[in-house]
Enzyme design. Structure first.
Site, PDB file in Angstrom:
ATOM      1  NE  ARG A  74      -3.809   0.296   0.457  1.00  0.00           N
ATOM      2  CZ  ARG A  74      -4.800   0.101  -0.412  1.00  0.00           C
ATOM      3  NH1 ARG A  74      -4.936   0.922  -1.451  1.00  0.00           N
ATOM      4  NH2 ARG A  74      -5.637  -0.907  -0.248  1.00  0.00           N
ATOM      5  NE  ARG A  99      -2.402  -4.618  -6.975  1.00  0.00           N
ATOM      6  CZ  ARG A  99      -3.154  -3.928  -6.123  1.00  0.00           C
ATOM      7  NH1 ARG A  99      -2.700  -2.802  -5.592  1.00  0.00           N
ATOM      8  NH2 ARG A  99      -4.357  -4.357  -5.811  1.00  0.00           N
ATOM      9  CG  HIS A 164      -2.794   3.081  -7.796  1.00  0.00           C
ATOM     10  ND1 HIS A 164      -2.926   4.087  -6.871  1.00  0.00           N
ATOM     11  CD2 HIS A 164      -3.944   2.372  -7.730  1.00  0.00           C
ATOM     12  CE1 HIS A 164      -4.091   3.993  -6.265  1.00  0.00           C
ATOM     13  NE2 HIS A 164      -4.737   2.948  -6.768  1.00  0.00           N
ATOM     14  CG  ASP A 207     -12.085   6.151  -7.364  1.00  0.00           C
ATOM     15  OD1 ASP A 207     -11.307   6.483  -8.283  1.00  0.00           O
ATOM     16  OD2 ASP A 207     -12.316   4.966  -7.056  1.00  0.00           O
ATOM     17  CD  GLU A 266      -4.573   5.974  -9.172  1.00  0.00           C
ATOM     18  OE1 GLU A 266      -4.784   4.994  -9.923  1.00  0.00           O
ATOM     19  OE2 GLU A 266      -5.259   6.201  -8.162  1.00  0.00           O
TER      20      GLU A 266
END
Length: 292
Positions: A74, A99, A164, A207, A266
């Site tokens: 994270r 990832r 990201h 978002d 991002e």
């Protein structure tokens, strides 16, 4: 968490400024160069930290993230590929699988300006079960007073993807982001919206997928008295994200107040997938710079 990485014992010295260390279960490449300090996890080819010397940390990394094999980290700059967002098939990880996989350090070089790294990942029986395409990925990092990340994909397929990026800020209430364009898809409220004044703020959970972003976004941080320039290339979208207090408190790998100290801007290709063909790889890249 970032400070801890630079106190880890050295497992291998690759150049005077580049060492391999271990954080939990993961191998970490640590750069401590006269011009720059940075760290990259081999799992996910994941940039954990980058800052020019004499600057505040540019990236944010959760103090509660697990450095465990197969578990997403994270913070920093996760590579989301070959899909962005939820998987089409139940049981597959959100934001793709690369990832969570170990990459190979393929090449490295130290210069007077900084350190350059190339990491590679190739398809396997396991990835083919999740996504039926052969591929070779290259993650290239140029870590100096500016930071360049490029994700290059070789094969024959279409993907959605994102870099990201989590950016360290003084307080989210004092952050504005410009250069996003006007139109966006609102993943919280649903539907589309338009940014009237061209500046995104983050009063609560946010978002948004911006549909016609500019070539660069600027993160204006009044608390830390700086501007971070995020220069996008080969992108169709930019995502602006902050979880806000309720979602932050519900996430096991984030402090309850974690949302206050980062913003995600991002570089992405979502509504227009990238197309890789034989002899014509796809590429998504970003350059980060702290504006004096």
């Amino acid at each position: 968490m970032i400070a801890t990485i630079f106190t880890l014992p050295e497992q291998e010295i690759l150049t005077p400024s580049l060492t391999r260390r271990q954080m939990g279960e993961l191998d970490i490449l640590v750069v401590n160069h006269p011009a720059v300090r940075a760290a990259v996890a081999l799992q996910g080819a994941h940039l954990l930290a980058w800052k020019p010397q004499e600057q505040e940390e540019v990236l944010w990394l959760s103090d509660k993230t697990a450095f465990a094999r197969g578990k997403a980290i994270r913070g920093g700059v996760p590579l989301c590929w070959p899909w962005f967002g939820p998987a089409a098939q139940e049981g597959l990880p959100a934001h793709g699988f690369v990832r969570n996989l170990p990459w190979k350090l393929d090449a490295y070089q130290e210069t007077d300006e900084g350190v350059e790294l190339t990491l590679t990942l190739k398809s396997s029986d396991d990835t083919l079960r999740q996504w039926p395409h052969a591929f070779t990925l290259y993650a290239r990092f140029s870590l100096a007073k500016t930071c360049n990340i490029a994700l290059e994909a070789h094969g024959d397929f279409e993907t959605t993807c994102a870099l990201h990026s989590y950016f360290n800020v003084g307080n989210i209430n004092d952050v504005k982001v410009s250069g996003l364009g006007k139109r966006y898809v609102d993943k919280v409220a649903g539907g589309e919206g338009e940014l009237a004044d061209g500046v995104q703020t983050f009063p609560d959970r946010t978002d948004r997928i911006y549909l016609a972003p500019e070539a660069r976004s600027l993160i204006h941080d009044a608390r830390l008295h700086r501007v971070i320039e995020v220069a996008h290339r080969h992108h169709s979208n930019v995502v602006g994200w902050n979880p806000g207090p309720a979602l932050s408190a519900s996430m096991g790998d984030m402090p309850d107040d974690g949302y206050q100290t980062f913003v995600c801007v991002e570089t992405a290709a979502i509504n227009t997938p990238q197309r890789a063909r034989p002899q014509a790889p796809s590429c998504l890249s970003v350059t980060l710079r702290v504006v004096e």
